[in-house]
Design a protein around this motif. Sequence first.
Motif, PDB file in Angstrom:
ATOM      1  N   LYS A 196      13.366   2.681   6.071  1.00  0.00           N
ATOM      2  CA  LYS A 196      14.548   2.810   6.914  1.00  0.00           C
ATOM      3  C   LYS A 196      14.652   4.237   7.458  1.00  0.00           C
ATOM      4  O   LYS A 196      14.655   5.192   6.705  1.00  0.00           O
ATOM      5  N   PRO A 197      14.762   4.374   8.762  1.00  0.00           N
ATOM      6  CA  PRO A 197      14.952   5.711   9.333  1.00  0.00           C
ATOM      7  C   PRO A 197      16.309   6.292   8.932  1.00  0.00           C
ATOM      8  O   PRO A 197      17.264   5.550   8.670  1.00  0.00           O
ATOM      9  N   ASN A 198      16.396   7.605   8.898  1.00  0.00           N
ATOM     10  CA  ASN A 198      17.660   8.280   8.608  1.00  0.00           C
ATOM     11  C   ASN A 198      18.698   7.912   9.665  1.00  0.00           C
ATOM     12  O   ASN A 198      18.367   7.669  10.826  1.00  0.00           O
ATOM     13  N   GLY A 199      19.934   7.883   9.254  1.00  0.00           N
ATOM     14  CA  GLY A 199      21.026   7.636  10.182  1.00  0.00           C
ATOM     15  C   GLY A 199      21.471   6.189  10.262  1.00  0.00           C
ATOM     16  O   GLY A 199      22.388   5.865  11.012  1.00  0.00           O
ATOM     17  N   TYR A 200      20.838   5.312   9.511  1.00  0.00           N
ATOM     18  CA  TYR A 200      21.198   3.900   9.511  1.00  0.00           C
ATOM     19  C   TYR A 200      21.639   3.488   8.118  1.00  0.00           C
ATOM     20  O   TYR A 200      21.031   3.881   7.121  1.00  0.00           O
ATOM     21  N   ALA A 201      22.667   2.667   8.054  1.00  0.00           N
ATOM     22  CA  ALA A 201      23.031   2.037   6.793  1.00  0.00           C
ATOM     23  C   ALA A 201      22.106   0.838   6.607  1.00  0.00           C
ATOM     24  O   ALA A 201      21.539   0.324   7.586  1.00  0.00           O
ATOM     25  N   SER A 202      21.939   0.402   5.378  1.00  0.00           N
ATOM     26  CA  SER A 202      21.120  -0.786   5.167  1.00  0.00           C
ATOM     27  C   SER A 202      21.764  -1.698   4.143  1.00  0.00           C
ATOM     28  O   SER A 202      22.499  -1.251   3.253  1.00  0.00           O
ATOM     29  N   SER A 203      21.510  -2.965   4.313  1.00  0.00           N
ATOM     30  CA  SER A 203      21.912  -3.992   3.364  1.00  0.00           C
ATOM     31  C   SER A 203      20.679  -4.858   3.149  1.00  0.00           C
ATOM     32  O   SER A 203      20.206  -5.503   4.089  1.00  0.00           O
ATOM     33  N   ILE A 204      20.150  -4.837   1.943  1.00  0.00           N
ATOM     34  CA  ILE A 204      19.014  -5.690   1.592  1.00  0.00           C
ATOM     35  C   ILE A 204      19.576  -6.685   0.590  1.00  0.00           C
ATOM     36  O   ILE A 204      19.795  -6.366  -0.576  1.00  0.00           O
ATOM     37  N   ILE A 205      19.862  -7.889   1.097  1.00  0.00           N
ATOM     38  CA  ILE A 205      20.701  -8.822   0.363  1.00  0.00           C
ATOM     39  C   ILE A 205      20.166 -10.248   0.403  1.00  0.00           C
ATOM     40  O   ILE A 205      19.339 -10.590   1.240  1.00  0.00           O
TER      41      ILE A 205
END
Length: 160
Positions: A54-63
Amino acid sequence: MPNMKITLARIDNRLMHGIVMTQYLPSTNSQRIMVIDDATANDALKKQMMNMAKPNGYASSIITLETAINNTKAGKYDGQRVFVLSKTPDAFLKLIEAGVKIDKLIVGCTDLLGEGHKLSDRAYVTDDQLAMLKQIAASGTKVVVQHNPAVSEVSIDKFI
């Protein structure tokens, strides 16, 4: 009715990886990358490795799919611009059934290379998956096959 904006939805067996993160994501104006995959969500090491892409500056949800549906119905992502990735079409069909509007779904790469219905050199689907894609298209979502942005999109209508 959920109020999140799906900026792009993609079926890709590799989920977060180079082409997706460098060639698709920058053009989406997304805030969050949502990966819907039960196996990855339930494996701490896979989840950690996925987040490294994941690039910096993004939120992530791995669900998991269940968590994605529950979070969406609860409004957890309301007001957010979300780029959604999953390995199979069922996640997108379930999101649509939960009231999420998906303008466009890209079928990229699948695990079934050489098996089932050939959509491209890198995408094959089962009978059930093709039926799901047909349902998704019937819901008003534009469904296309495209390995990467340099390759022309092919409408799923060609295959159903």
